[in-house]
Motif scaffolding. Structure first.
Motif, short mmCIF file in Angstrom:
data_model
loop_
_atom_site.label_atom_id
_atom_site.label_comp_id
_atom_site.label_asym_id
_atom_site.label_seq_id
_atom_site.Cartn_x
_atom_site.Cartn_y
_atom_site.Cartn_z
N VAL A 39 0.86 -1.05 -0.15
CA VAL A 39 0.13 0.01 0.06
C VAL A 39 0.72 1.20 0.23
O VAL A 39 1.57 1.58 0.97
N ALA A 40 0.74 2.05 -1.08
CA ALA A 40 1.54 3.23 -1.15
C ALA A 40 0.94 4.34 -0.22
O ALA A 40 -0.10 4.37 0.19
N PRO A 41 1.90 5.46 0.18
CA PRO A 41 1.35 6.43 1.03
C PRO A 41 0.04 7.02 0.19
O PRO A 41 0.19 7.25 -0.95
N HIS A 42 -0.89 7.27 1.19
CA HIS A 42 -2.05 7.87 0.71
C HIS A 42 -2.85 7.34 -0.28
O HIS A 42 -3.81 7.81 -1.16
N ALA A 43 -2.73 5.81 -0.36
CA ALA A 43 -3.37 5.11 -1.48
C ALA A 43 -4.19 3.98 -0.43
O ALA A 43 -4.22 3.71 0.57
N THR A 44 -5.21 3.70 -1.38
CA THR A 44 -6.13 2.75 -0.80
C THR A 44 -6.16 1.24 -1.13
O THR A 44 -6.93 0.44 -0.75
N THR A 45 -5.65 1.24 -2.43
CA THR A 45 -5.49 -0.08 -3.12
C THR A 45 -3.91 -0.84 -2.86
O THR A 45 -3.13 -0.01 -2.98
N PHE A 46 -4.03 -2.20 -3.43
CA PHE A 46 -2.65 -2.83 -3.21
C PHE A 46 -1.96 -2.50 -4.71
O PHE A 46 -2.64 -2.34 -5.59
N SER A 47 -0.43 -2.17 -4.65
CA SER A 47 0.26 -2.22 -5.84
C SER A 47 1.61 -2.34 -5.33
O SER A 47 1.86 -2.69 -4.28
N LEU A 48 2.26 -2.34 -6.39
CA LEU A 48 3.95 -2.69 -6.14
C LEU A 48 4.67 -1.23 -6.35
O LEU A 48 5.85 -1.26 -6.61
N ALA A 49 3.88 -0.05 -5.87
CA ALA A 49 4.37 1.21 -6.31
C ALA A 49 5.71 1.34 -5.07
O ALA A 49 6.74 1.80 -5.57
N ASN A 50 5.52 0.94 -3.84
CA ASN A 50 6.73 0.87 -2.89
C ASN A 50 7.86 0.08 -3.47
O ASN A 50 9.06 0.58 -3.31
#
Length: 285
Positions: A39-50
């Motif tokens: 979960v990236a900062p200020h996000a509500t969905t799962f992703s590989l952003a981190n």
């Protein structure tokens, strides 16, 4: 059935605290860290952003390279010296018991305390540079040098690790039947042949444990880095555990720290699996 059922209840009662501890202190935090790392900062969905961010960050890339280099240096150093000392002190020398105790003593001292003592010794005006001056050698920058700081860290970590791993290897050596060596000597085997064909095969299990435990332990080194170098100079000793600490508690990058933790654990698991595979293939051969 009644006897089996009656025996199950006491066993379950004994196992319950352990199961609760593993679930609450190991599995639940691990699962939570994995979930939050997605979960990236200020996000509500799962992703590989981190993870994408970390692998594009030069600081994290440097930390990853430094950690791998450190592991490649420290593991052979510690295991090789521990094996050599174990072989030497396993012989019937008059003072072998004293030297075993002396080499094992640093294990009784917390790693952080050892790091503080070594940091004082490695100061520009410390005892090490004082010794260099006494014997006519130039003073060295040691911890303040990008070329020497990693070597200093290896010395401090190995100061504790070598004696610890030597103890396991000595125990393995003492379990080897003496009849094997006597038979080899009768057949004309020299010391190197005895070491290669008897000692190493018989030490497979202790060395496997030492290799895996040493690998895991060295990937998780933190206190010496924090006390001696704080990851410097110029990130030359910025190991991943210290990088995780920096992101979590200094730059307030909690999700990045959790993603870095998952990456670190994944790397350790992969390396340990490879080690087990190599040892199994060597054993079958």
């Amino acid at each position: 059935m009644n006897k089996g059922g009656s025996a199950f209840l006491p066993a379950a009662a004994f196992l319950l605290p352990v199961i609760v501890a593993v679930l609450s202190l190991r599995l639940w935090p691990a699962g939570l860290a994995v979930a939050q790392s997605l979960v990236a900062p200020h996000a509500t969905t799962f992703s590989l952003a981190n993870y994408t961010y970390l692998f594009s960050d030069p600081t994290f890339q440097g930390s990853l390279r430094t950690t791998l280099l450190y592991s490649l240096l420290v593991n052979p150093l510690q295991i090789g010296l521990a094996l050599a000392l174990a072989l030497l002190l396993n012989t019937r020398l008059p003072t072998s018991g004293f030297w075993r105790t002396a080499i094992l003593l640093p294990v009784a001292i917390p790693q952080s305390v050892s790091a503080v003592v070594w940091s004082i010794a490695m100061r520009p005006d410390g005892i090490i540079n004082g010794f260099f001056s006494a014997v006519g050698l130039p003073r060295q920058p040691l911890l303040s040098s990008t070329q020497q700081s990693m070597a200093c860290l290896l010395v401090v970590v190995s100061w504790v690790g070598i004696g610890f791993w030597m103890t396991f290897i000595v125990a393995g050596l003492q379990d080897i039947p003496k009849d094997l060596y006597e038979a080899a000597r009768v057949d004309g085997a020299n010391p190197w042949q005895q070491f290669r064909h008897i000692t190493l095969p018989q030490l497979r299990r202790p060395l496997a444990f030492v290799l895996v435990a040493d690998t895991v332990g060295n990937f998780l080194v933190f206190a010496p880095v924090q006390i001696l170098t704080q990851g410097g100079p110029r990130h030359s000793t910025n190991l991943m555990m210290y990088e995780i600490y920096t992101r979590a508690f200094q730059t307030d990058d909690q999700s990045g720290a959790e993603a870095a933790t998952v990456i670190l654990v994944t790397i350790v698991l992969i390396i340990v699996i490879i080690q087990f595979k190599l040892m199994d293939s060597g054993h079958k051969e």
